[in-house]
Design an enzyme around this catalytic site. Structure first.
Site, PDB file in Angstrom:
ATOM      1  N   ASP A 137       0.675  -1.096  -0.147  1.00 37.57           N
ATOM      2  CA  ASP A 137       0.238   0.147   0.168  1.00 37.57           C
ATOM      3  C   ASP A 137       0.979   1.744   0.303  1.00 37.57           C
ATOM      4  O   ASP A 137       1.519   1.552   0.905  1.00 37.57           O
ATOM      5  CB  ASP A 137      -0.691   0.414   1.099  1.00 37.57           C
ATOM      6  CG  ASP A 137      -1.988   1.193   1.027  1.00 37.57           C
ATOM      7  OD1 ASP A 137      -2.282   1.907  -0.035  1.00 37.57           O
ATOM      8  OD2 ASP A 137      -2.581   1.648   2.067  1.00 37.57           O
ATOM      9  N   GLU A 171      -2.943  10.252  -0.870  1.00 36.57           N
ATOM     10  CA  GLU A 171      -3.881  10.154  -0.894  1.00 36.57           C
ATOM     11  C   GLU A 171      -4.395   9.413   0.554  1.00 36.57           C
ATOM     12  O   GLU A 171      -5.522   9.416   1.004  1.00 36.57           O
ATOM     13  CB  GLU A 171      -3.386   8.498  -1.831  1.00 36.57           C
ATOM     14  CG  GLU A 171      -4.682   7.505  -1.667  1.00 36.57           C
ATOM     15  CD  GLU A 171      -4.660   6.991  -1.299  1.00 36.57           C
ATOM     16  OE1 GLU A 171      -6.521   6.124  -1.033  1.00 36.57           O
ATOM     17  OE2 GLU A 171      -4.232   6.691   0.347  1.00 36.57           O
ATOM     18  N   GLU A 172      -3.004   9.276   1.957  1.00 33.49           N
ATOM     19  CA  GLU A 172      -3.183   8.641   3.346  1.00 33.49           C
ATOM     20  C   GLU A 172      -3.756   9.581   4.266  1.00 33.49           C
ATOM     21  O   GLU A 172      -4.624   9.564   4.739  1.00 33.49           O
ATOM     22  CB  GLU A 172      -2.498   8.541   3.580  1.00 33.49           C
ATOM     23  CG  GLU A 172      -1.854   6.911   2.840  1.00 33.49           C
ATOM     24  CD  GLU A 172      -2.154   5.673   2.785  1.00 33.49           C
ATOM     25  OE1 GLU A 172      -3.708   5.282   3.199  1.00 33.49           O
ATOM     26  OE2 GLU A 172      -1.764   4.604   2.093  1.00 33.49           O
ATOM     27  N   ASP A 200      -4.141   0.434  -6.488  1.00 35.39           N
ATOM     28  CA  ASP A 200      -4.134   0.454  -5.253  1.00 35.39           C
ATOM     29  C   ASP A 200      -3.871  -0.848  -4.205  1.00 35.39           C
ATOM     30  O   ASP A 200      -5.176  -1.452  -4.276  1.00 35.39           O
ATOM     31  CB  ASP A 200      -4.591   1.425  -4.508  1.00 35.39           C
ATOM     32  CG  ASP A 200      -4.814   1.902  -3.129  1.00 35.39           C
ATOM     33  OD1 ASP A 200      -3.818   1.196  -2.994  1.00 35.39           O
ATOM     34  OD2 ASP A 200      -5.231   3.399  -2.848  1.00 35.39           O
TER      35      ASP A 200
END
Length: 316
Positions: A137, A171-172, A200
């Protein structure tokens, strides 16, 4: 993948969508019977994808153990990807933004040629969480997208449509980079994007094979690929729009995607279907153990080849 506001691990993967004609064929592409012949997609060498993952692991190790937004590990990751693309003839653009008091970056890479009014994009988020190297990830998606772009150059692929690849920052923290990119586009340039394909978490160690159902044509493209290699798929439900496809979808761009699972447990029925164990698809999700040992090579290989198949098919 980012967490939902409730804190429950939520993941989503997205693949670009395209408008169906009344005949069921993809707008701007050949009818369905001809598409298979046109889509002579090359194999994406999993050894090459794993070599990129090893580089991302080394970068994280040398920079405090992570590749998170606003940290040195993220900048080094972006520079690694950019250097590879620049060397083979891509036109690259680094887009900066600010989030949480730190500067973040998106990397956009355009392959010269193709119809600029019909753009197919493939992308992934490049950042990890602060707790680990983020190899599944989302080094997995980032490395596969990179290898697909390098394969375009290596084969001198000349698609009918224009190809664009992207690596998103932050993104996180809530899809910050991809949302910034989409919001920065004029309505005309948004309309030129025929589809955005997002990848992803595609190498989960206890994998499933999930396909997004946001668009019928893209969904069928991926299902056709997996059916051709005898791998059953399911519709993705764990993420529910919590990855970088979401800003594109909100802006009216067709989207879709692939995903191999995060913190949710694999059911007994899924174990029967795909093998593995009735435990989390990725027990190291958002943890320090998300390293190069946290990858299933078979899932990475299959999803990488599916990525290439979709890019070649949809851009033909």
């Amino acid at each position: 993948m980012k967490l939902s506001v409730s804190g429950r691990a939520m993941v989503s993967v997205a693949v670009a969508t395209v408008t169906l004609l009344a005949t069921g064929s993809i707008a701007g592409a050949a009818p369905a019977p001809e598409r298979a012949a046109l889509a002579a997609a090359p194999d994406l060498p999993v050894a090459n994808v794993k070599a990129h993952l090893a580089q991302l692991q080394s970068i994280a190790t040398a920079n405090g153990g992570n590749r998170a937004h606003g940290r040195a590990g993220y900048t080094a990751s972006l520079n690694y990807v950019k250097g590879k693309l620049d060397a083979v003839g891509f036109t690259t653009t680094v887009q900066s933004f600010t989030s949480g008091g730190r500067t973040g970056y998106n990397l956009i890479a355009d392959w010269p040629g193709g119809n600029a009014n019909q753009v197919i994009m493939a992308g992934s988020h490049l950042d990890s969480v602060t707790s680990g190297a983020g190899i599944n990830d989302n080094g997995s998606g980032s490395s596969a997208v990179l290898e697909a772009a390098l394969t375009v150059a290596r084969t001198n692929y000349q698609p009918t449509k224009h190809l664009r690849f992207a690596w998103w920052g932050a993104e996180e923290l809530g899809l910050v980079g991809s949302r910034y990119y989409v919001n920065s586009l004029s309505s005309t340039n948004r309309a030129r994007i025929n589809g955005y394909l997002n990848f992803d978490m595609i190498g989960s160690p206890n994998p499933g094979y999930f396909v997004y159902d946001d668009d019928p044509a893209i969904e069928k493209t991926f299902k056709d690929y997996f059916a051709g290699i005898g791998v059953p798929t399911e519709i993705e439900t764990e993420g529910d729009g919590r990855s970088d496809h979401a800003p594109f979808k909100s802006a009216g761009v067709p989207v879709g995607g692939l995903f191999s699972g995060a913190s949710r447990a694999k059911t007994a029925a899924q174990v029967t279907k795909w093998g593995g164990t009735a435990t989390a698809f990725d027990r190291c999700y958002h943890s320090s153990c998300d390293t190069t040992s946290n990858i299933n090579d078979t899932a990475l290989d299959r999803n990488g080849d599916a990525l290439a198949y979709a890019v070649w098919t949809l851009s033909s």
